[in-house]
Design a protein around this motif. Structure first.
Motif, mmCIF file in Angstrom:
data_model
loop_
_atom_site.group_PDB
_atom_site.id
_atom_site.type_symbol
_atom_site.label_atom_id
_atom_site.label_comp_id
_atom_site.label_asym_id
_atom_site.label_seq_id
_atom_site.Cartn_x
_atom_site.Cartn_y
_atom_site.Cartn_z
ATOM 1 N N ARG A 145 0.894 27.639 25.054
ATOM 2 C CA ARG A 145 0.710 27.187 26.432
ATOM 3 C C ARG A 145 -0.063 25.873 26.510
ATOM 4 N N SER A 146 -0.596 25.421 25.378
ATOM 5 C CA SER A 146 -1.371 24.177 25.394
ATOM 6 C C SER A 146 -0.486 22.945 25.454
ATOM 7 N N GLY A 147 0.792 23.103 25.092
ATOM 8 C CA GLY A 147 1.708 21.976 25.195
ATOM 9 C C GLY A 147 2.101 21.410 23.843
ATOM 10 N N TYR A 148 2.535 20.161 23.860
ATOM 11 C CA TYR A 148 3.000 19.483 22.647
ATOM 12 C C TYR A 148 1.981 18.430 22.220
ATOM 13 N N PHE A 149 1.801 18.310 20.894
ATOM 14 C CA PHE A 149 0.843 17.373 20.327
ATOM 15 C C PHE A 149 1.524 16.563 19.225
ATOM 16 N N VAL A 150 1.010 15.341 18.988
ATOM 17 C CA VAL A 150 1.490 14.546 17.855
ATOM 18 C C VAL A 150 1.098 15.271 16.573
ATOM 19 N N SER A 151 2.073 15.492 15.721
ATOM 20 C CA SER A 151 1.856 16.285 14.503
ATOM 21 C C SER A 151 0.981 15.554 13.491
ATOM 22 N N ASP A 152 0.161 16.339 12.786
ATOM 23 C CA ASP A 152 -0.635 15.767 11.698
ATOM 24 C C ASP A 152 0.257 15.313 10.547
ATOM 25 N N ASN A 153 1.473 15.848 10.489
ATOM 26 C CA ASN A 153 2.397 15.501 9.405
ATOM 27 C C ASN A 153 3.367 14.391 9.790
ATOM 28 N N ALA A 154 3.214 13.826 10.986
ATOM 29 C CA ALA A 154 4.116 12.759 11.423
ATOM 30 C C ALA A 154 3.944 11.533 10.523
ATOM 31 N N PRO A 155 5.015 10.751 10.344
ATOM 32 C CA PRO A 155 4.889 9.526 9.541
ATOM 33 C C PRO A 155 3.774 8.643 10.077
ATOM 34 N N ARG A 156 3.014 8.072 9.172
ATOM 35 C CA ARG A 156 1.887 7.222 9.557
ATOM 36 C C ARG A 156 2.310 5.755 9.558
ATOM 37 N N PRO A 157 1.753 4.994 10.493
ATOM 38 C CA PRO A 157 2.010 3.547 10.443
ATOM 39 C C PRO A 157 1.385 2.960 9.194
ATOM 40 N N GLN A 158 2.106 2.030 8.567
ATOM 41 C CA GLN A 158 1.599 1.423 7.344
ATOM 42 C C GLN A 158 0.536 0.400 7.695
ATOM 43 N N GLU A 159 -0.647 0.587 7.124
ATOM 44 C CA GLU A 159 -1.757 -0.324 7.398
ATOM 45 C C GLU A 159 -1.638 -1.555 6.513
ATOM 46 N N MET A 160 -1.532 -2.709 7.146
ATOM 47 C CA MET A 160 -1.468 -3.965 6.412
ATOM 48 C C MET A 160 -2.515 -4.901 6.984
ATOM 49 N N PRO A 161 -3.217 -5.632 6.123
ATOM 50 C CA PRO A 161 -4.205 -6.585 6.637
ATOM 51 C C PRO A 161 -3.529 -7.681 7.448
ATOM 52 N N VAL A 162 -4.117 -8.022 8.570
ATOM 53 C CA VAL A 162 -3.580 -9.062 9.432
ATOM 54 C C VAL A 162 -4.028 -10.411 8.920
ATOM 55 N N GLN A 163 -3.071 -11.270 8.618
ATOM 56 C CA GLN A 163 -3.405 -12.583 8.100
ATOM 57 C C GLN A 163 -3.701 -13.521 9.255
ATOM 58 N N GLY A 164 -4.710 -14.334 9.083
ATOM 59 C CA GLY A 164 -5.083 -15.281 10.125
ATOM 60 C C GLY A 164 -4.337 -16.592 9.967
ATOM 61 N N GLY A 165 -4.239 -17.312 11.076
ATOM 62 C CA GLY A 165 -3.649 -18.642 11.032
ATOM 63 C C GLY A 165 -2.139 -18.626 10.983
ATOM 64 N N ARG A 166 -1.553 -19.760 11.275
ATOM 65 C CA ARG A 166 -0.103 -19.931 11.255
ATOM 66 C C ARG A 166 0.244 -21.214 10.509
ATOM 67 N N ALA A 167 -0.391 -21.387 9.352
ATOM 68 C CA ALA A 167 -0.153 -22.608 8.580
ATOM 69 C C ALA A 167 1.265 -22.628 8.037
ATOM 70 N N GLU A 168 1.779 -23.824 7.849
ATOM 71 C CA GLU A 168 3.116 -23.993 7.297
ATOM 72 C C GLU A 168 3.086 -25.149 6.321
ATOM 73 N N ALA A 169 3.493 -24.874 5.080
ATOM 74 C CA ALA A 169 3.474 -25.905 4.058
ATOM 75 C C ALA A 169 4.360 -27.076 4.466
ATOM 76 N N ALA A 170 3.903 -28.279 4.144
ATOM 77 C CA ALA A 170 4.641 -29.481 4.521
ATOM 78 C C ALA A 170 6.040 -29.492 3.928
ATOM 79 N N GLU A 171 6.207 -28.829 2.779
ATOM 80 C CA GLU A 171 7.510 -28.816 2.122
ATOM 81 C C GLU A 171 8.605 -28.177 2.970
ATOM 82 N N PHE A 172 8.198 -27.278 3.897
ATOM 83 C CA PHE A 172 9.207 -26.652 4.743
ATOM 84 C C PHE A 172 9.881 -27.671 5.666
ATOM 85 N N GLY A 173 9.207 -28.783 5.901
ATOM 86 C CA GLY A 173 9.797 -29.818 6.736
ATOM 87 C C GLY A 173 11.046 -30.419 6.140
#
Length: 483
Positions: free
Chosen positions: A78-106
């Motif tokens: 009767r408590s309802g539905y909950f997100v499962s502890d066994n549900a797929p987890r989001p993959q944790e990736m470090p967030v890189q700062g900046g939006r640099a682009e090498a000059a060679e890409f030009g």
């Protein structure tokens, strides 16, 4: 304290994402996989979410039950539905700062991007008068039998055909049907080592150009001609020469000396719809043998010959092995399928096959097997017959409307097709902008012409995606805008 996810956190995806249950499941799984919904959090009640979304409570309940079976949710009485502890987890990736682009890409910017093609709005279906070319008509397509063929291809018996990596190969069932049924309709006799499946005609054109052209080579294309082909040829590094077409298509005596490859749409010239006569086809082949160039025949719309029988393909007249033939199912079935084929000498097919292996390996196995069943069970021929009848009717209505309003036809061909090539006394890009505000879509012709000799006086009207009943009003609005 248990956190409850509010109903307002859910926004139902568009109807193009599937049934209501599928869309609800998508909302939940995306929330879990993105990390917005976390294990242990309570879902909205089925009643509350149904009221928020304006749908049936039963639909939400069934969706929740499926998510429980998939282990995304867990039911707690009767408590309802909950997100499962066994549900797929989001993959944790470090967030890189900046939006640099090498000059060679030009160095590579603009090599492939920024090139023009035939432009049309993504929401073209929302316009009441879409005179655009090459899109599928939902009212004509055989949904039921295509679905049955797709389900059959998903069966256990065809599991290997669907899932296997063919490496440089392809589905033998589809190849067999192409060899025995599709090519003979064009007068072409070929062996298995002379055929290669492609991801549509565009991919076939690219594979051919990549194998045969490069710096120091010269390619000829028709003017006006297919903009996508011009982009492929120019990025190959070859010199591209655009030869004007006349009422019979490309003239062999206009081809200059020193050419390596000539690309032609002999059966339905793009975009004028001119059909090259048999005598001119023979003359083109004689010129190829005399001057030593190869020919790429783009036979993109031969199935739509409903006024007269289709002429034999240029490839069928080729006695010296100088013609590479590009065919496609994308125009006759639906463009999103991206399935076509090349026919050529074994030495060329071997090279193109190796290039395909390096770039995309092969078209998806499930699409290949589904198409093989659709062809072999006769559904393809039935679809083509239905499309021809509908296009013939639309063409008749369009001819009458064009004549009644005094519009100028620049090219309509004599075998059928699915478009008219028109001429206006004004800039058709400006015209197209005005017409869009009136709910009418046309295709301005400038991008079809040699960029060094732009022509803004032409436009294309396709009738493959507009019902016959809407054509007269659409033509009337075009005439009004032109006036």
């Amino acid at each position: 304290m248990v956190h409850e996810i509010p109903s307002e956190a859910f926004v139902l995806p568009g109807a193009d994402r599937g049934s209501l249950q599928q869309r609800i499941r998508q909302m939940v799984t995306e929330g879990v996989l993105s990390g917005r919904f976390r294990p242990g959090e309570r879902m909205p009640s089925s009643r509350g979410l149904a009221e928020h979304l304006g749908i049936s409570r039963l639909t939400v309940t069934l969706s929740y039950a499926e998510l429980v079976a998939q282990d995304y949710l867990v039911a707690k009485g009767r408590s309802g539905y909950f997100v499962s502890d066994n549900a797929p987890r989001p993959q944790e990736m470090p967030v890189q700062g900046g939006r640099a682009e090498a000059a060679e890409f030009g160095r590579i910017k603009g090599l492939f991007s920024g090139r023009e093609g035939v432009a049309r709005p993504a929401d073209w279906e929302a316009y009441p008068f879409p005179f655009i070319y090459g899109q599928a008509d939902v009212s004509l397509f055989d949904h039921q039998n295509w679905r049955q063929c797709a389900v059959q291809a998903l069966g256990r018996r065809d599991f290997t055909a669907m899932t296997a990596d063919y490496y440089e190969g392809e589905d033998p069932l589809l190849i067999e049907y192409i060899l025995r049924h599709i090519l003979p309709r064009r007068g072409i006799a070929a062996r298995e080592d002379e055929v290669l499946l492609t991801m549509g005609a565009q991919n076939g054109l690219w594979l051919t150009a990549a194998c045969l052209l490069g710096p120091g080579r010269v390619a000829v294309m028709e003017n006006p001609g297919y903009p996508g082909l011009r982009n492929i040829l120019t990025t190959s590094g070859a010199e591209v020469r655009c030869i004007d077409v006349d009422a019979d298509g490309l003239a062999p005596d206009a081809i200059p000396q020193g050419v390596d490859l000539v690309v032609t749409t002999a059966s339905h010239q793009c975009p004028t719809n001119a059909t090259m006569p048999i005598d001119r086809r023979r003359a083109l082949l004689e010129a190829a043998g005399r001057e030593g160039f190869l020919i790429l025949e783009d036979d993109y719309e031969f199935e739509m010959s409903f006024l007269k029988p289709a002429s034999p393909a240029l490839k069928s007249l080729d006695a010296e092995g100088r013609v590479i033939y590009a065919g496609s199912f994308s125009k006759s079935v639906f463009p999103g399928m991206r399935l076509g084929y090349l026919v050529g000498p074994p030495s060329f097919i071997r090279e193109a096959r190796a290039l395909r292996l390096m770039s995309l390996r092969h078209p998806p196995g499930h699409i290949q097997r589904t198409m093989a069943y659709f062809l072999s069970l006769g559904h393809y021929d039935t679809l083509i017959h239905r499309m021809k009848a509908a296009f013939k009717r639309r063409r008749q209505v369009m001819e009458e409307a064009i004549s009644a309003h005094g519009l100028t036809v620049a090219g309509q061909g004599g075998f059928g097709g699915s478009s008219f090539w028109m001429r206006a006394g004004q800039d058709t890009e400006t015209l197209a902008t005005r017409l869009r505000a009136e709910g009418v879509l046309i295709e301005p012709g400038r991008t079809f012409f040699d960029p060094s000799r732009p022509d803004r006086q032409h436009y294309r009207l396709g009738y493959g995606s507009i019902p016959a009943a809407k054509i007269p009003e659409g033509i009337a609005r075009i005439a009004k805008a032109l006036a």
